[in-house]
Scaffold this motif. Structure first.
Motif, PDB file in Angstrom:
ATOM      1  N   VAL A  44       0.947  -1.062   0.056  1.00 28.82           N
ATOM      2  CA  VAL A  44      -0.035  -0.009  -0.024  1.00 28.82           C
ATOM      3  C   VAL A  44       0.673   1.223   0.076  1.00 28.82           C
ATOM      4  N   VAL A  45       2.044   1.081   0.858  1.00 30.22           N
ATOM      5  CA  VAL A  45       2.974   2.409   0.847  1.00 30.22           C
ATOM      6  C   VAL A  45       3.477   2.646  -0.292  1.00 30.22           C
ATOM      7  N   LYS A  46       3.874   1.345  -1.148  1.00 32.62           N
ATOM      8  CA  LYS A  46       4.555   1.756  -2.444  1.00 32.62           C
ATOM      9  C   LYS A  46       3.457   2.190  -3.447  1.00 32.62           C
ATOM     10  N   GLU A  47       2.312   1.841  -3.282  1.00 40.68           N
ATOM     11  CA  GLU A  47       1.325   2.456  -4.503  1.00 40.68           C
ATOM     12  C   GLU A  47       1.297   4.014  -4.049  1.00 40.68           C
ATOM     13  N   TYR A  48       1.104   4.297  -2.738  1.00 37.81           N
ATOM     14  CA  TYR A  48       1.117   5.609  -2.510  1.00 37.81           C
ATOM     15  C   TYR A  48       2.442   6.328  -2.917  1.00 37.81           C
ATOM     16  N   ILE A  49       3.671   6.155  -2.857  1.00 32.98           N
ATOM     17  CA  ILE A  49       4.805   6.482  -3.315  1.00 32.98           C
ATOM     18  C   ILE A  49       4.680   6.821  -5.037  1.00 32.98           C
ATOM     19  N   SER A  50       4.448   5.600  -5.488  1.00 33.44           N
ATOM     20  CA  SER A  50       4.282   5.579  -6.837  1.00 33.44           C
ATOM     21  C   SER A  50       3.316   6.838  -7.487  1.00 33.44           C
ATOM     22  N   ASP A  51       2.128   6.714  -6.660  1.00 37.48           N
ATOM     23  CA  ASP A  51       1.100   7.866  -7.366  1.00 37.48           C
ATOM     24  C   ASP A  51       1.557   9.215  -7.003  1.00 37.48           C
ATOM     25  N   LYS A  52       2.190   9.421  -5.817  1.00 33.00           N
ATOM     26  CA  LYS A  52       2.265  10.818  -5.188  1.00 33.00           C
ATOM     27  C   LYS A  52       3.542  11.213  -6.025  1.00 33.00           C
ATOM     28  N   ASN A  54       4.830  10.160  -9.023  1.00 35.43           N
ATOM     29  CA  ASN A  54       4.701   9.689 -10.386  1.00 35.43           C
ATOM     30  C   ASN A  54       5.831   8.877 -10.657  1.00 35.43           C
ATOM     31  N   LYS A  55       6.251   7.877  -9.599  1.00 34.82           N
ATOM     32  CA  LYS A  55       7.466   7.007 -10.091  1.00 34.82           C
ATOM     33  C   LYS A  55       7.016   5.771 -10.887  1.00 34.82           C
ATOM     34  N   PRO A  56       7.373   5.483 -12.178  1.00 34.25           N
ATOM     35  CA  PRO A  56       6.988   4.382 -12.913  1.00 34.25           C
ATOM     36  C   PRO A  56       7.826   3.216 -12.380  1.00 34.25           C
ATOM     37  N   GLY A  57       7.306   1.927 -12.784  1.00 33.55           N
ATOM     38  CA  GLY A  57       8.171   0.731 -12.334  1.00 33.55           C
ATOM     39  C   GLY A  57       8.149   0.384 -10.902  1.00 33.55           C
ATOM     40  N   ASN A  58       8.931  -0.481 -10.275  1.00 33.62           N
ATOM     41  CA  ASN A  58       8.961  -0.807  -9.198  1.00 33.62           C
ATOM     42  C   ASN A  58       9.279   0.210  -8.359  1.00 33.62           C
ATOM     43  N   VAL A  59       8.787   0.335  -7.109  1.00 31.49           N
ATOM     44  CA  VAL A  59       9.061   1.352  -6.332  1.00 31.49           C
ATOM     45  C   VAL A  59       9.963   0.657  -5.040  1.00 31.49           C
ATOM     46  N   TYR A  60      10.996   1.066  -4.639  1.00 27.81           N
ATOM     47  CA  TYR A  60      11.829   0.577  -3.340  1.00 27.81           C
ATOM     48  C   TYR A  60      11.058   0.810  -2.018  1.00 27.81           C
ATOM     49  N   LEU A  61      10.946  -0.047  -1.341  1.00 31.42           N
ATOM     50  CA  LEU A  61      10.540   0.057   0.182  1.00 31.42           C
ATOM     51  C   LEU A  61      11.354  -0.846   0.882  1.00 31.42           C
TER      52      LEU A  61
END
Length: 231
Positions: A44-52, A54-61
């Motif tokens: 859920v946090v990865k999705e939040y970061i990706s949206d906020k 605008n990070k494409p691809g995999n988000v590191y967490l």
């Protein structure tokens, strides 16, 4: 457990920068994926970061620590692979100070005290038993508690951990007759309607691993009549 589905629209972010993000976990959320297959808070946090951002691809967490599923409160995540080992080192050296609130059924025997037990985890029932002396495969557990408020039918206890063992607060408080409200596993007589327990990671303080400034973060407890009476 009655599960509350997480999504990024109701994620409560307490602090974030380029290095770390701190959120207020709700009861029912799991921090990291497990055998249940339920969506973890980390996703859920990865999705939040990706949206906020605008990070494409995999988000590191990076997952730094966990809270039991029925527990609420502060969870820290690392936003970079560089910061993760630094946060891990802070936890290992006990340079992160965590405070918990627990609503318990009975008045503690002392206004404040230090509890020292040896905890042994049983993986079959996912429960830790506290012993007064060392037994085979047990680990030493130390916590400090203080009674901070008397409610109509319960007591609010503040807990500071010196060690971080499996179900430590739940197990150790039960040994002094202070079972946490809703915690059937450790002897409370009935569950909470949402399968939560009244244990909340209330605050955390530490030196930021990059900025080198002191951070103090406090998380509001869930909204219910008993927690509201504590504020």
């Amino acid at each position: 457990m009655s599960k509350i589905l997480s999504n990024k629209t109701n994620l409560q972010v307490l602090y974030e920068d380029n290095h770390i993000i701190i959120v207020n976990k709700r009861a029912g959320d799991i921090v990291q994926g497990d055998k249940t297959g339920d969506k973890p808070l980390s996703d859920v946090v990865k999705e939040y970061i990706s949206d906020k951002y605008n990070k494409p691809g995999n988000v590191y967490l990076g997952v730094v620590h966990r809270l039991d599923r029925p527990t609420t409160g502060i969870v820290i995540f690392a936003r970079t692979s560089k910061v993760l080992p630094r946060l891990n080192a802070l936890f290992a050296s006990k340079d992160i100070h965590k405070t918990y609130w627990a609503i318990v059924k009975n008045e503690p025997p002392k206004t404040e005290d230090t509890l020292i037990n040896w905890l042994k985890k049983n993986p079959k029932n996912n429960k830790s038993t506290a012993y007064p002396k060392e037994v085979k495969d047990s680990k030493k557990a130390i916590l400090h508690y203080k009674l901070i408020r008397k409610l109509d039918h319960y007591y609010l206890v503040e807990v500071n951990l010196e060690t971080g063992r499996h179900h430590q607060i739940r197990s150790q408080l039960s040994t002094i007759g202070c079972t946490i409200k809703g915690d059937l596993k450790y002897g409370f007589d009935r569950s909470n309607p949402d399968a939560s327990i009244h244990l909340h990671a209330r605050s955390i303080s530490f030196e930021h691993p990059v900025k080198k400034e002191l951070l103090y973060i406090s998380a509001p407890p869930p909204k219910d009549a008993i927690w509201d009476a504590c504020l």
